[in-house]
Design a protein around this motif. Structure first.
Motif, PDB file in Angstrom:
ATOM      1  N   VAL A  47       0.718  -1.093   0.112  1.00 43.77           N
ATOM      2  CA  VAL A  47       0.153  -0.021   0.041  1.00 43.77           C
ATOM      3  C   VAL A  47       0.631   1.276   0.073  1.00 43.77           C
ATOM      4  N   MET A  48       1.948   1.172   0.829  1.00 43.26           N
ATOM      5  CA  MET A  48       2.859   2.477   0.934  1.00 43.26           C
ATOM      6  C   MET A  48       4.217   1.867   0.826  1.00 43.26           C
ATOM      7  N   PRO A  49       4.803   1.962  -0.362  1.00 48.02           N
ATOM      8  CA  PRO A  49       6.006   1.208  -0.485  1.00 48.02           C
ATOM      9  C   PRO A  49       7.068   2.236   0.300  1.00 48.02           C
ATOM     10  N   ILE A  50       8.141   1.573   0.714  1.00 45.68           N
ATOM     11  CA  ILE A  50       9.110   2.266   1.530  1.00 45.68           C
ATOM     12  C   ILE A  50      10.479   1.871   0.997  1.00 45.68           C
ATOM     13  N   GLN A  51      11.446   2.583   1.399  1.00 42.58           N
ATOM     14  CA  GLN A  51      12.825   2.391   0.903  1.00 42.58           C
ATOM     15  C   GLN A  51      13.405   1.376   1.435  1.00 42.58           C
ATOM     16  N   GLU A  52      14.481   0.794   0.999  1.00 44.69           N
ATOM     17  CA  GLU A  52      15.281  -0.300   1.592  1.00 44.69           C
ATOM     18  C   GLU A  52      16.752  -0.230   1.225  1.00 44.69           C
TER      19      GLU A  52
END
Length: 191
Positions: free
Chosen positions: A62-67
């Protein structure tokens, strides 16, 4: 069990007995219907609990995050709105940015500047920036530390806008230190 916990359990038991008694009286002729309703509400409750428990897994979609990849590169998935969003840690505070390759500098909105301890009222807005919403006045500030995953900058220059800016922008003066690759639906930053 201490006295307070025992009192809470007793209070809950009284409420459950009262509710159970009401159900028995109300549905005494329709016990099958009462059981179906109870089962339906039980399944709804279990579904809510399962959704809450799985939120950390669902959130990535839903809310992609950095990795940070094993190679040390920072991978940023494209958001549903087509933009890339990075969260930098500035002076120990997480600040979300929208990646803007059309912006020359790192631009902080007044709300983010206040979160960092910068008082916009005390700044001298001597500069100007051309934006999609017109010309805005800017003030230059220096940020003690700026961190993105394993990458760290000290005394990094940024701008604070005088006008309303809903989302802080990450421009090319910061992004220029990285080799940027657009790999499908993600942005990869490497040094």
């Amino acid at each position: 069990m201490d006295g307070e916990t025992l009192a809470r359990v007793g209070y809950l038991a009284i409420i459950l007995v009262a509710l159970g008694g009401w159900v028995m009286v109300e549905f005494r002729q329709r016990m099958g219907q009462a059981l179906r309703m109870g089962l339906a509400w039980g399944l709804i409750f279990v579904g809510i609990i399962a959704g809450y428990g799985l939120w950390s897994d669902i959130r990535r979609d839903v809310m992609p995050i950095q990795e940070v990849a094993a190679s040390g590169a920072v991978e940023v998935p494209r958001s549903a709105d087509g933009h890339y969003y990075l969260t930098l840690v500035i002076n120990g505070t997480s600040v979300p940015f929208m990646v803007d390759t059309g912006a020359s500098g790192m631009v902080l909105g007044s709300r983010d500047a206040e979160r960092l301890g910068i008082d916009p009222e005390s700044l001298a807005f001597r500069g100007q920036a051309n934006t999609a919403n017109g010309v805005v006045r800017t003030a230059r500030v220096s940020l003690d530390t700026v961190e993105l995953g394993p990458f760290r900058n000290e005394n990094f220059g940024a701008f604070v806008t005088e006008g309303q800016l809903d989302q802080s922008l990450l421009g090319m003066d910061y992004l220029g230190q990285f080799r940027m690759e657009f790999d499908g639906a993600k942005l990869v930053l490497r040094q």
